[in-house]
Write a protein that holds these residues in place. Structure first.
Motif, PDB file in Angstrom:
ATOM      1  N   HIS A 109       0.818  -1.222   0.000  1.00  0.00           N
ATOM      2  CA  HIS A 109       0.000   0.000   0.000  1.00  0.00           C
ATOM      3  C   HIS A 109       0.851   1.271   0.000  1.00  0.00           C
ATOM      4  O   HIS A 109       0.431   2.301  -0.513  1.00  0.00           O
ATOM      5  N   GLN A 110       2.042   1.183   0.533  1.00  0.00           N
ATOM      6  CA  GLN A 110       2.862   2.383   0.670  1.00  0.00           C
ATOM      7  C   GLN A 110       3.606   2.773  -0.605  1.00  0.00           C
ATOM      8  O   GLN A 110       4.037   3.907  -0.734  1.00  0.00           O
ATOM      9  N   VAL A 111       3.742   1.811  -1.534  1.00  0.00           N
ATOM     10  CA  VAL A 111       4.474   2.143  -2.760  1.00  0.00           C
ATOM     11  C   VAL A 111       3.725   1.827  -4.063  1.00  0.00           C
ATOM     12  O   VAL A 111       3.979   2.449  -5.087  1.00  0.00           O
ATOM     13  N   HIS A 171       0.706  -9.818   5.012  1.00  0.00           N
ATOM     14  CA  HIS A 171      -0.212  -8.785   5.509  1.00  0.00           C
ATOM     15  C   HIS A 171       0.595  -7.631   6.087  1.00  0.00           C
ATOM     16  O   HIS A 171       1.344  -7.827   7.040  1.00  0.00           O
ATOM     17  N   HIS A 172       0.449  -6.455   5.475  1.00  0.00           N
ATOM     18  CA  HIS A 172       1.160  -5.284   6.007  1.00  0.00           C
ATOM     19  C   HIS A 172       0.147  -4.147   6.232  1.00  0.00           C
ATOM     20  O   HIS A 172      -0.035  -3.279   5.378  1.00  0.00           O
ATOM     21  N   PHE A 173      -0.534  -4.210   7.338  1.00  0.00           N
ATOM     22  CA  PHE A 173      -1.494  -3.191   7.828  1.00  0.00           C
ATOM     23  C   PHE A 173      -2.816  -3.091   7.066  1.00  0.00           C
ATOM     24  O   PHE A 173      -3.831  -2.783   7.662  1.00  0.00           O
ATOM     25  N   ILE A 213       2.564 -11.682   9.195  1.00  0.00           N
ATOM     26  CA  ILE A 213       1.878 -10.421   9.518  1.00  0.00           C
ATOM     27  C   ILE A 213       2.923  -9.393   9.952  1.00  0.00           C
ATOM     28  O   ILE A 213       3.759  -9.677  10.809  1.00  0.00           O
ATOM     29  N   ASN A 214       2.854  -8.221   9.350  1.00  0.00           N
ATOM     30  CA  ASN A 214       3.761  -7.154   9.739  1.00  0.00           C
ATOM     31  C   ASN A 214       3.248  -6.435  10.992  1.00  0.00           C
ATOM     32  O   ASN A 214       2.083  -6.023  11.051  1.00  0.00           O
ATOM     33  N   GLU A 215       4.116  -6.292  11.968  1.00  0.00           N
ATOM     34  CA  GLU A 215       3.808  -5.563  13.195  1.00  0.00           C
ATOM     35  C   GLU A 215       2.406  -5.834  13.731  1.00  0.00           C
ATOM     36  O   GLU A 215       1.564  -4.930  13.804  1.00  0.00           O
ATOM     37  N   PRO A 216       2.166  -7.099  14.122  1.00  0.00           N
ATOM     38  CA  PRO A 216       0.850  -7.399  14.704  1.00  0.00           C
ATOM     39  C   PRO A 216       0.569  -6.500  15.905  1.00  0.00           C
ATOM     40  O   PRO A 216      -0.593  -6.165  16.168  1.00  0.00           O
ATOM     41  N   ALA A 269      12.852  -1.724  14.282  1.00  0.00           N
ATOM     42  CA  ALA A 269      13.159  -0.771  15.345  1.00  0.00           C
ATOM     43  C   ALA A 269      13.502   0.579  14.755  1.00  0.00           C
ATOM     44  O   ALA A 269      14.176   0.659  13.717  1.00  0.00           O
ATOM     45  N   TYR A 270      13.060   1.608  15.419  1.00  0.00           N
ATOM     46  CA  TYR A 270      13.288   2.977  14.949  1.00  0.00           C
ATOM     47  C   TYR A 270      13.777   3.906  16.062  1.00  0.00           C
ATOM     48  O   TYR A 270      14.650   4.714  15.859  1.00  0.00           O
ATOM     49  N   SER A 271      13.152   3.772  17.256  1.00  0.00           N
ATOM     50  CA  SER A 271      13.422   4.785  18.273  1.00  0.00           C
ATOM     51  C   SER A 271      13.260   4.205  19.677  1.00  0.00           C
ATOM     52  O   SER A 271      13.137   2.996  19.847  1.00  0.00           O
ATOM     53  N   GLY A 305       8.912  12.885  14.323  1.00  0.00           N
ATOM     54  CA  GLY A 305       8.850  13.386  15.695  1.00  0.00           C
ATOM     55  C   GLY A 305       9.474  12.409  16.697  1.00  0.00           C
ATOM     56  O   GLY A 305       9.486  12.648  17.899  1.00  0.00           O
ATOM     57  N   TRP A 306       9.994  11.283  16.194  1.00  0.00           N
ATOM     58  CA  TRP A 306      10.615  10.303  17.091  1.00  0.00           C
ATOM     59  C   TRP A 306      12.030  10.746  17.422  1.00  0.00           C
ATOM     60  O   TRP A 306      12.683  11.439  16.648  1.00  0.00           O
ATOM     61  N   GLU A 307      12.501  10.286  18.579  1.00  0.00           N
ATOM     62  CA  GLU A 307      13.862  10.633  18.968  1.00  0.00           C
ATOM     63  C   GLU A 307      14.874   9.890  18.082  1.00  0.00           C
ATOM     64  O   GLU A 307      14.702   8.708  17.778  1.00  0.00           O
ATOM     65  N   THR A 351      13.931  -6.760   9.814  1.00  0.00           N
ATOM     66  CA  THR A 351      13.048  -6.613   8.652  1.00  0.00           C
ATOM     67  C   THR A 351      12.727  -5.150   8.367  1.00  0.00           C
ATOM     68  O   THR A 351      12.232  -4.837   7.292  1.00  0.00           O
ATOM     69  N   GLU A 352      12.970  -4.275   9.334  1.00  0.00           N
ATOM     70  CA  GLU A 352      12.830  -2.824   9.117  1.00  0.00           C
ATOM     71  C   GLU A 352      13.705  -2.084  10.117  1.00  0.00           C
ATOM     72  O   GLU A 352      13.742  -2.442  11.294  1.00  0.00           O
ATOM     73  N   ASN A 353      14.360  -1.049   9.617  1.00  0.00           N
ATOM     74  CA  ASN A 353      15.112  -0.133  10.477  1.00  0.00           C
ATOM     75  C   ASN A 353      15.456   1.050   9.590  1.00  0.00           C
ATOM     76  O   ASN A 353      15.906   0.876   8.462  1.00  0.00           O
ATOM     77  N   HIS A 402      16.721  -2.645   5.265  1.00  0.00           N
ATOM     78  CA  HIS A 402      16.485  -1.254   5.633  1.00  0.00           C
ATOM     79  C   HIS A 402      15.062  -0.829   5.276  1.00  0.00           C
ATOM     80  O   HIS A 402      14.512  -1.246   4.263  1.00  0.00           O
ATOM     81  N   TRP A 403      14.471   0.014   6.100  1.00  0.00           N
ATOM     82  CA  TRP A 403      13.204   0.674   5.757  1.00  0.00           C
ATOM     83  C   TRP A 403      13.529   2.101   5.392  1.00  0.00           C
ATOM     84  O   TRP A 403      13.986   2.829   6.232  1.00  0.00           O
ATOM     85  N   SER A 404      13.361   2.484   4.154  1.00  0.00           N
ATOM     86  CA  SER A 404      12.718   1.709   3.129  1.00  0.00           C
ATOM     87  C   SER A 404      13.499   1.878   1.832  1.00  0.00           C
ATOM     88  O   SER A 404      14.355   2.757   1.742  1.00  0.00           O
ATOM     89  N   TYR A 442       4.407   6.182   1.156  1.00  0.00           N
ATOM     90  CA  TYR A 442       3.203   6.696   1.804  1.00  0.00           C
ATOM     91  C   TYR A 442       3.216   6.284   3.267  1.00  0.00           C
ATOM     92  O   TYR A 442       3.058   5.109   3.582  1.00  0.00           O
ATOM     93  N   GLU A 443       3.434   7.265   4.127  1.00  0.00           N
ATOM     94  CA  GLU A 443       3.543   6.987   5.557  1.00  0.00           C
ATOM     95  C   GLU A 443       2.181   7.079   6.239  1.00  0.00           C
ATOM     96  O   GLU A 443       1.963   7.924   7.102  1.00  0.00           O
ATOM     97  N   TRP A 444       1.245   6.262   5.792  1.00  0.00           N
ATOM     98  CA  TRP A 444      -0.038   6.121   6.479  1.00  0.00           C
ATOM     99  C   TRP A 444      -0.694   7.469   6.793  1.00  0.00           C
ATOM    100  O   TRP A 444      -0.838   7.837   7.934  1.00  0.00           O
ATOM    101  N   GLY A 445      -0.991   8.205   5.745  1.00  0.00           N
ATOM    102  CA  GLY A 445      -1.692   9.482   5.942  1.00  0.00           C
ATOM    103  C   GLY A 445      -0.943  10.659   5.357  1.00  0.00           C
ATOM    104  O   GLY A 445      -1.507  11.735   5.188  1.00  0.00           O
TER     105      GLY A 445
HETATM  106  C1  BGC Z   1       5.749  -0.010   9.456  1.00  0.00           C
HETATM  107  C2  BGC Z   1       5.903   0.717   8.166  1.00  0.00           C
HETATM  108  C3  BGC Z   1       6.138   2.192   8.426  1.00  0.00           C
HETATM  109  C4  BGC Z   1       7.395   2.348   9.245  1.00  0.00           C
HETATM  110  C5  BGC Z   1       7.793   3.785   9.539  1.00  0.00           C
HETATM  111  C6  BGC Z   1       6.599   0.480  10.585  1.00  0.00           C
HETATM  112  O1  BGC Z   1       5.772   0.697  11.663  1.00  0.00           O
HETATM  113  O2  BGC Z   1       5.834  -1.403   9.265  1.00  0.00           O
HETATM  114  O3  BGC Z   1       4.764   0.481   7.379  1.00  0.00           O
HETATM  115  O4  BGC Z   1       6.210   2.924   7.238  1.00  0.00           O
HETATM  116  O5  BGC Z   1       7.249   1.695  10.463  1.00  0.00           O
HETATM  117  O6  BGC Z   1       6.795   4.482  10.175  1.00  0.00           O
END
Ligand code: BGC
Length: 385
Positions: free
Chosen positions: A16-18, A113-115, A156-159, A251-253, A275-277, A301-303, A339-341, A346-349
């Motif tokens: 959905h994001q790309v 499944h990704h959201f 499933i992504n990030e249940p 992981a992001y923050s 807005g994340w640290e 799977t994402e960072n 790496h993400w991404s 499209y960052e959900w909105g």
């Molecule tokens: C999600 C992605 C999202 C990313 C950055 C994760 O929560 O799997 O869909 O784009 O973080 O917000």
């Protein structure tokens, strides 16, 4: 220090994001104010990056940079646009994606499944309904048939995020960090995952799911509070991986836990476009927590980081990879870093937070690799930082 032989290096995206024009999904309905009780979001996804048509270029760009693995998702809403109607043409699309990855010498990792959900599923069934488990399993069973020799399946992504997004609790939540997941939804996601793993294994696949980890760091005296914070948001999903083939860590923050729970990012701390640290150490934290709880092999799977400053992206990624090295030195079985991404997406909105190793022209969709893509590709070629 070299990374282990066979370590996978790549990047991730989600349909959905790309892809663009995912018109039969619940997210598309939400974006256009057609989900009951929900306000439309800031920006609709529209054509997104048109990766639905341009995926061969995207995969080639990733390969040419030196990476060897591409994680993408199959879109349930396209495959089953109406309840019980499974589109052969859409299934073929994803078969071609796997085939293209293989032809380019890439390892595909496919997320089921990704959201996003089919709009009919969101309206008539939903994850609070116990029947959700059977509907999901039926889709997975059919979708698995087109995966050919792609053997890494992420169910499933990030249940843990899905359990809050679908419950709507993320929209009502005024606190810091993520709200606790809805318990009924969590239960259905756990069962769906178990069924999907069994189905994938019966087709000879190696299956796992990818969990969002947000490093909960206690202020002095708040160790127990931090543990409790993570329990329903994270641990229950990490623990469920105990009998899986692998687990995906994202992981992001971080979030600091103190008086009253999760604390605001302190004044003066560097923040990103979400807005994340800015905290590259989040990845090592997530890896270690997962390893302690389930002992399963790990794929990152994402960072990544939402920033307009690509040098910060490189610095962040280097910092995160140093954490992976440190985990490897301690004998933790980490098998890959995605790496993400691959693309700004499209960052959900909104399209504003840019996570991509490449951007694209909004009119021609032409891909523009950033320096960070070449940098990560070079790390991959050397298999060392
Ligand atoms: C999600 C992605 C999202 C990313 C950055 C994760 O929560 O799997 O869909 O784009 O973080 O917000």
């Amino acid at each position: 220090m070299p990374f282990p032989e066979g370590f996978l290096w790549g990047a991730s995206t989600a349909a959905h994001q790309v892809e663009g024009n995912n018109t039969t999904s619940d997210w598309w309905a939400r974006e256009h104010g057609r989900l009951e009780g929900e306000a439309p979001v800031e920006q609709p996804s529209g054509d997104a990056a048109d990766s639905y048509h341009r995926y061969p270029d995207d995969m080639r760009m990733l390969r040419d940079a030196g990476l060897d693995t591409y994680r993408f998702s199959m879109e349930w809403a396209r495959i089953e646009p109406e309840q019980g109607h499974f589109s052969r043409a859409q299934l073929e699309h994803y078969r071609r994606m796997v085939g293209t990855a293989r032809e380019l010498g890439l390892t595909p990792m496919v997320t089921m499944h990704h959201f996003t959900n089919p709009a009919w599923f969101a309206r008539e069934i939903g994850w609070s309904d116990p029947r959700s488990v059977d509907y999901f399993a039926r889709y997975v069973q059919i979708a698995l048939r087109v995966l050919g020799d792609a053997d890494l399946v992420c169910t499933i992504n990030e249940p843990n995020m899905l359990a809050t997004i679908f419950a709507g609790s993320n929209r009502e939540w005024s606190g810091v960090g993520i709200p606790p997941g809805d318990e009924t939804i969590t239960e259905h996601l756990l069962s769906s995952h178990q069924l999907a793993v069994a189905l994938a294994r019966s087709e000879g696949k190696k299956a796992g799911w990818s969990v969002a980890t947000l490093a909960a760091m206690p202020e002095p005296g708040f160790d127990q509070a931090a543990d409790e914070w993570s329990r329903s948001r994270e641990d229950v999903f990490l623990d469920a991986a105990r009998s899986d083939d692998w687990i995906g860590i994202q992981a992001y923050s971080r979030v600091r836990i103190g008086e009253g729970g999760a604390l605001e990012v302190p004044d003066g701390a560097e923040t990103t476009l979400t807005g994340w640290e800015y905290f590259p150490g989040a990845l090592e934290h997530g890896i270690r927590r997962s390893w302690e709880r389930n002992g399963r092999p790990i794929f990152v799977t994402e960072n990544g980081i939402a920033t307009a400053d690509d040098e910060r992206r490189i610095a962040y990624t280097r910092g995160a990879l140093e954490g992976v090295e440190s985990a490897l030195r301690d004998g933790i079985d980490v098998r890959g870093y995605l790496h993400w991404s691959l693309l700004d997406n499209y960052e959900w909105g909104t399209f504003a937070p840019t996570f991509g190793l490449a951007s694209w022209d909004p009119v021609t969709f032409e891909r523009r690799p950033k320096r960070s893509l070449g940098w990560l590709g070079e790390v991959a070629r050397r298999n060392a930082l």
